[in-house]
Design an enzyme around this catalytic site. Sequence first.
Site, PDB file in Angstrom:
ATOM      1  N   GLU A  96      67.815-114.736  32.010  1.00 36.96           N
ATOM      2  CA  GLU A  96      67.871-115.691  31.918  1.00 36.96           C
ATOM      3  C   GLU A  96      67.961-116.410  33.347  1.00 36.96           C
ATOM      4  OE1 GLU A  96      72.220-118.557  30.738  1.00 36.96           O
ATOM      5  OE2 GLU A  96      72.700-116.056  31.133  1.00 36.96           O
ATOM      6  N   LYS A 153      65.743-116.812  28.033  1.00 37.85           N
ATOM      7  CA  LYS A 153      67.256-117.681  28.267  1.00 37.85           C
ATOM      8  C   LYS A 153      66.919-118.714  28.807  1.00 37.85           C
ATOM      9  CE  LYS A 153      72.197-118.278  27.015  1.00 37.85           C
ATOM     10  NZ  LYS A 153      73.352-116.874  26.763  1.00 37.85           N
TER      11      LYS A 153
END
Length: 339
Positions: free
Chosen positions: A177, A219
């Site tokens: 992420e 992500k």
Amino acid sequence: MDIETMSRTAEALVAPGKGILAADESHPTMAKRLAAIGLESSESVRQTYRGMLLGTPGLSEFISGVILFDETIRQRTPDGTPIPELLRRQGIIPGIKVDGGIKPLAGFPGEVATEGLDGLRARLADYASLGARFAKWRAVIRIDGALPSATCIETHAHALARYAALAQEAGLTPIVEPEVLMNGSHTAQRCAEVTVTVLRAVYEQLGHQHVVLEASLLKPNMVLPGVDCPHQVSDEEVGRLTIRTLRQAVPAAVPGLVFLSGGQSDEQATARLAAINRQGPQPWQCSFSFGRALQGPVLRAWAGEETNRGAAQAALLHRARLNSLARSGEYAPSMEAVS
């Protein structure tokens, strides 16, 4: 390292019509969320709330996995069931946040680095033994004038790659992420430029660390203008810019993208996810990994009252269903009204 198992986990997490519920708030973040509904954050209150949230009947129709916090993965329901087992019984995959949060990046005012690599190998083994099948590490990149610096991007990319390699060593599917924040007055085009630069650096480092991309997920942030930018753009433009940007940097070997909501409202995050999925077929599944954008209505409906349990769970199912529809681009704002 069982690459085949981790690849199957990655594919299951981005199965059509499903997405991830991020329930990995740190203690300070959870305290803010609970304070907003007039509750003090204690372990018992957090346990009650998350037990209600994760025990929602029918949740697995729309939710493939849940990212847990260290406290939560060790907790049990009132009948003694470990939280990871509660999820598994519903057909939901348990995951775990493993980073140590952000701290100022020494020598680079206004920028941060994510901590948590020290001791990570042992912690990952512990989480795997507790039932986790995937992990998540968040990097935070801020746009402000000349920022982000090349050093900040390199620091985050290297840490994400080291984490991902260690996660796969432990048999956990890593979610990577690198969040480009929507705070600031930058344009959507500036966000796109920074996002491409960050993602290219991340995937270069993942290659250096021998991370198997087929057994990982990304992500990413959506490509958005800063919240203070005078020129905002339509949801369809967000969808177009986001896909164009990601196609420049994300390898086709990655099974799926699980978009973060990043401070958008519930409705904005869903509408823009739908716009992304209306851009046509992509090399990867375009799914979601929402925290506040799924939990906001739940907290408001619950308000700490056991008598509101049914209403709170209904609010979660409603929000999750709308995001499920956004996976195929079928969401429309008129669906927001609860029938």
